[in-house]
Design an enzyme around this catalytic site. Structure first.
Site, short mmCIF file in Angstrom:
data_model
loop_
_atom_site.label_atom_id
_atom_site.label_comp_id
_atom_site.label_asym_id
_atom_site.label_seq_id
_atom_site.Cartn_x
_atom_site.Cartn_y
_atom_site.Cartn_z
N ILE A 164 44.82 45.23 68.19
CA ILE A 164 45.29 46.15 67.13
C ILE A 164 46.68 45.75 66.68
O ILE A 164 46.97 45.73 65.48
CB ILE A 164 45.23 47.61 67.63
CG1 ILE A 164 43.79 48.00 67.97
CG2 ILE A 164 45.81 48.54 66.56
CD1 ILE A 164 43.64 49.36 68.63
N THR A 242 50.47 54.74 67.06
CA THR A 242 49.02 54.97 66.95
C THR A 242 48.34 54.72 68.29
O THR A 242 47.12 54.64 68.34
CB THR A 242 48.39 54.01 65.91
OG1 THR A 242 48.74 52.66 66.28
CG2 THR A 242 48.84 54.31 64.51
N ARG A 244 49.26 55.89 72.23
CA ARG A 244 49.12 57.10 73.03
C ARG A 244 50.45 57.85 73.02
O ARG A 244 51.52 57.24 73.10
CB ARG A 244 48.72 56.77 74.47
CG ARG A 244 47.27 56.34 74.64
CD ARG A 244 46.29 57.48 74.36
NE ARG A 244 44.90 57.11 74.60
CZ ARG A 244 44.03 56.75 73.65
NH1 ARG A 244 44.41 56.70 72.39
NH2 ARG A 244 42.79 56.46 73.97
N ASP A 268 50.34 59.39 65.04
CA ASP A 268 48.93 59.79 65.03
C ASP A 268 48.51 60.31 66.40
O ASP A 268 47.41 60.82 66.55
CB ASP A 268 48.07 58.57 64.65
CG ASP A 268 46.60 58.91 64.45
OD1 ASP A 268 46.32 59.94 63.80
OD2 ASP A 268 45.73 58.16 64.95
N GLU A 273 48.07 66.24 73.56
CA GLU A 273 47.14 66.55 72.46
C GLU A 273 46.06 67.51 72.92
O GLU A 273 45.59 67.40 74.05
CB GLU A 273 46.42 65.26 72.02
CG GLU A 273 47.21 64.35 71.16
CD GLU A 273 46.43 63.09 70.81
OE1 GLU A 273 47.07 62.05 70.66
OE2 GLU A 273 45.19 63.15 70.70
N HIS A 291 45.35 62.26 65.25
CA HIS A 291 44.63 61.21 66.00
C HIS A 291 43.39 60.74 65.25
O HIS A 291 42.27 60.83 65.75
CB HIS A 291 44.25 61.72 67.40
CG HIS A 291 43.99 60.62 68.38
ND1 HIS A 291 44.27 60.72 69.72
CD2 HIS A 291 43.46 59.38 68.23
CE1 HIS A 291 43.92 59.61 70.34
NE2 HIS A 291 43.42 58.77 69.44
N ILE A 292 43.62 60.23 64.03
CA ILE A 292 42.49 59.78 63.20
C ILE A 292 42.47 58.26 63.03
O ILE A 292 41.85 57.75 62.10
CB ILE A 292 42.48 60.47 61.81
CG1 ILE A 292 43.80 60.22 61.05
CG2 ILE A 292 42.17 61.96 61.94
CD1 ILE A 292 43.73 60.62 59.58
C1 DGY Z 1 40.47 55.32 71.34
O1 DGY Z 1 39.42 54.74 71.05
O2 DGY Z 1 41.06 55.11 72.41
C2 DGY Z 1 40.97 56.32 70.37
O3 DGY Z 1 42.31 56.59 70.57
C3 DGY Z 1 40.14 57.58 70.45
O4 DGY Z 1 40.31 58.16 71.69
#
Ligand code: DGY
Length: 325
Positions: A164, A242, A244, A268, A273, A291-292
């Site tokens: 990512i 994005t 944790r 996010d 959460e 968290h999208i």
């Molecule tokens: C993941 O895939 O880890 C996303 O953050 C959804 O939990």
């Protein structure tokens, strides 16, 4: 699959394609109310199933894994993150665990850029100004209105240069940003793509006019972005998370957003959460989302397919592609 379908506890309501495929190939017990099951809720329903398809909302610490009925042989999480599962205890118990890497890389990288731009270009303030009807009241367009921070030519520090992180870097390069990164180990030149490696997070923070967090949540990364770390960053930097929530210390970030030490943040993910620290609600320079990162229909279908591919492989007697334990 044979007529004798394995029994699967489907612990959330997943997108229709995923539910249909699961129902076709497994005897399913479904959390049809889409309730936020605790570990105890799962245990109470797992007395007659071979496997569990879960999300990261349900936690599987040591005591939950130990108390899972012996008939449960596999836990497939619909997430790339797996910090909610105690893998050591799963291994010791012989519970197979899989996750869903790769398929959400592009969607999360997209949200990274959305947050980076929304934070640096003051999208929250702009949206609130217009949608409240207040724009005419501040005189409409003017040369000094909502001046933000340009990304072009700035250093983007990537904390965690996995799939990512690298996909976010590719997008940021196209915006004219220079990429620096810290990772547990240095990448090969073909993966680095010219990005500058820092062998400590602290060294990366010192140059990060923008910082994007992509590392895993581990005891080592817990509150890595704290007051000391923020003090190292350039004045007026932008922070994006994005990954944790627990990688950021909220006290430190909120204080820095209030003082302007950090100009803006795009978040996010959050500590605790879905109970977001309410101090973010009142900070106009905090652009916050629920968290999208992976929330496109294409990605969520692909995550479901990946989880079910792993389950199918296990019940065929093959090695699941994404085995963690
Ligand atoms: C993941 O895939 O880890 C996303 O953050 C959804 O939990």
């Amino acid at each position: 699959m044979s007529d004798n379908k394995p029994r699967l506890l489907v612990a959330r309501v997943f997108p229709p394609h995923v539910m249909e495929r699961a129902a076709r190939d497994y005897d399913c017990i479904v959390n049809s109310e889409d309730a936020n099951w605790t570990g105890a809720d799962v245990i109470a329903r797992a007395g007659d199933v071979d496997a569990i398809l879960t999300s990261a909302r349900t936690k599987y610490p040591a005591e939950v894994i130990r108390d899972l009925p012996a008939n449960v042989r596999m836990l497939a999480t619909f997430s790339v993150g797996y910090e909610h599962i105690d893998l050591d205890v799963a291994k010791a118990r012989g519970l197979v665990v899989t996750n869903t890497p790769d398929v959400l890389t592009e969607a999360v990288a997209d949200i990274t850029i959305l947050l980076l731009l929304a934070a640096s270009r003051r999208a929250r303030e702009g949206f609130e100004m217009v949608s409240s009807g207040g724009w005419p009241g501040v005189g409409g367009w003017k040369p000094t209105q909502l001046l933000g921070i340009g990304a072009q030519g700035k250093v983007l520090g990537i904390l965690g240069m996995g799939r990512i992180g690298r996909a976010a870097a590719a997008r940021a390069r196209a915006m004219g940003m220079t990429i620096h990164y810290h990772n547990r180990s240095r990448l090969t030149p073909d993966l680095e793509q010219g990005a500058v490696y820092h062998d400590t997070p602290q060294s990366l923070l010192k140059v990060s006019q923008f910082l994007s967090i992509h590392c895993e949540s581990t005891p080592q990364t817990h509150h890595l972005i704290n007051a000391e770390g923020i003090a190292l960053m350039p004045q007026g930097a932008v922070v994006v998370n994005t990954a944790r929530g627990d990688i950021v210390n909220d006290d430190a970030l909120v204080e820095a957003l209030k003082s302007g030490r950090i100009a803006a943040a795009g978040l996010d993910v959050f500590n605790g959460e879905p109970n977001v620290d309410p101090r973010y609600f009142d900070l106009p320079n905090a652009f916050i989302l629920p968290h999208i990162g992976s929330a496109t229909m294409e990605t969520r279908n692909a995550m479901g397919d990946r989880a079910l591919d792993n389950l199918d492989a296990f019940f065929r007697g093959d090695a699941p592609l994404d085995r963690l334990a």
